[in-house]
Design a protein around this motif. Structure first.
Motif, short mmCIF file in Angstrom:
data_model
loop_
_atom_site.label_atom_id
_atom_site.label_comp_id
_atom_site.label_asym_id
_atom_site.label_seq_id
_atom_site.Cartn_x
_atom_site.Cartn_y
_atom_site.Cartn_z
N GLY A 144 -10.71 2.41 0.19
CA GLY A 144 -9.35 2.13 0.64
C GLY A 144 -8.54 1.43 -0.43
N THR A 145 -9.17 0.55 -1.17
CA THR A 145 -8.50 -0.14 -2.27
C THR A 145 -8.16 0.83 -3.38
OG1 THR A 145 -9.69 -2.18 -1.73
CG2 THR A 145 -8.66 -2.06 -3.90
N VAL A 146 -9.08 1.73 -3.69
CA VAL A 146 -8.83 2.75 -4.71
C VAL A 146 -7.64 3.60 -4.31
CG1 VAL A 146 -9.74 4.80 -5.85
CG2 VAL A 146 -11.21 2.81 -5.52
N GLU A 147 -7.58 4.01 -3.06
CA GLU A 147 -6.47 4.83 -2.58
C GLU A 147 -5.15 4.07 -2.69
OE1 GLU A 147 -7.34 6.18 1.36
OE2 GLU A 147 -9.15 7.24 0.72
N ARG A 148 -5.14 2.79 -2.33
CA ARG A 148 -3.93 1.98 -2.40
C ARG A 148 -3.45 1.85 -3.85
NH1 ARG A 148 -5.63 -3.07 -0.54
NH2 ARG A 148 -5.85 -2.10 1.48
N ILE A 149 -4.39 1.62 -4.78
CA ILE A 149 -4.04 1.47 -6.19
C ILE A 149 -3.48 2.78 -6.75
CG2 ILE A 149 -5.01 1.12 -8.49
CD1 ILE A 149 -7.07 -0.79 -7.08
N GLU A 150 -4.15 3.88 -6.45
CA GLU A 150 -3.68 5.17 -6.96
C GLU A 150 -2.32 5.54 -6.37
OE1 GLU A 150 -7.00 7.80 -6.28
OE2 GLU A 150 -7.87 7.28 -8.23
N HIS A 151 -2.11 5.24 -5.10
CA HIS A 151 -0.81 5.48 -4.47
C HIS A 151 0.27 4.67 -5.17
CE1 HIS A 151 2.37 4.90 -1.42
NE2 HIS A 151 2.12 6.18 -1.17
N PHE A 152 -0.01 3.41 -5.45
CA PHE A 152 0.95 2.56 -6.14
C PHE A 152 1.32 3.16 -7.51
CE2 PHE A 152 1.71 -0.70 -9.36
CZ PHE A 152 2.89 -1.25 -8.87
#
Length: 62
Positions: free
Chosen positions: A43-51
């Motif tokens: 979930g953190t990886v997804e949030r970072i990539e989205h940002f």
């Protein structure tokens, strides 16, 4: 690799590592921890990539 993408993003934008961590994952220590071997959750990886994919602001304005 996520850290490689982040390092490239930081070079391109000139954004400080703590600011990136705060904006991308609400964690100012994020980049330092990743550099020291931290493995983020999916979930953190997804949030970072989205940002990074949706970043469009001027980092030098504030």
């Amino acid at each position: 690799m996520l850290l490689r993408k982040i390092e490239s993003f930081l070079r391109q934008t000139g954004m400080p590592v703590t600011k990136f961590g705060r904006l991308a994952a609400r964690d100012p220590r994020l980049v330092g921890d990743l550099r020291n071997g931290r493995e983020p959750r999916s979930g953190t990886v997804e949030r970072i990539e989205h940002f990074m994919n949706n970043f469009g602001g001027n980092v030098h304005a504030a």
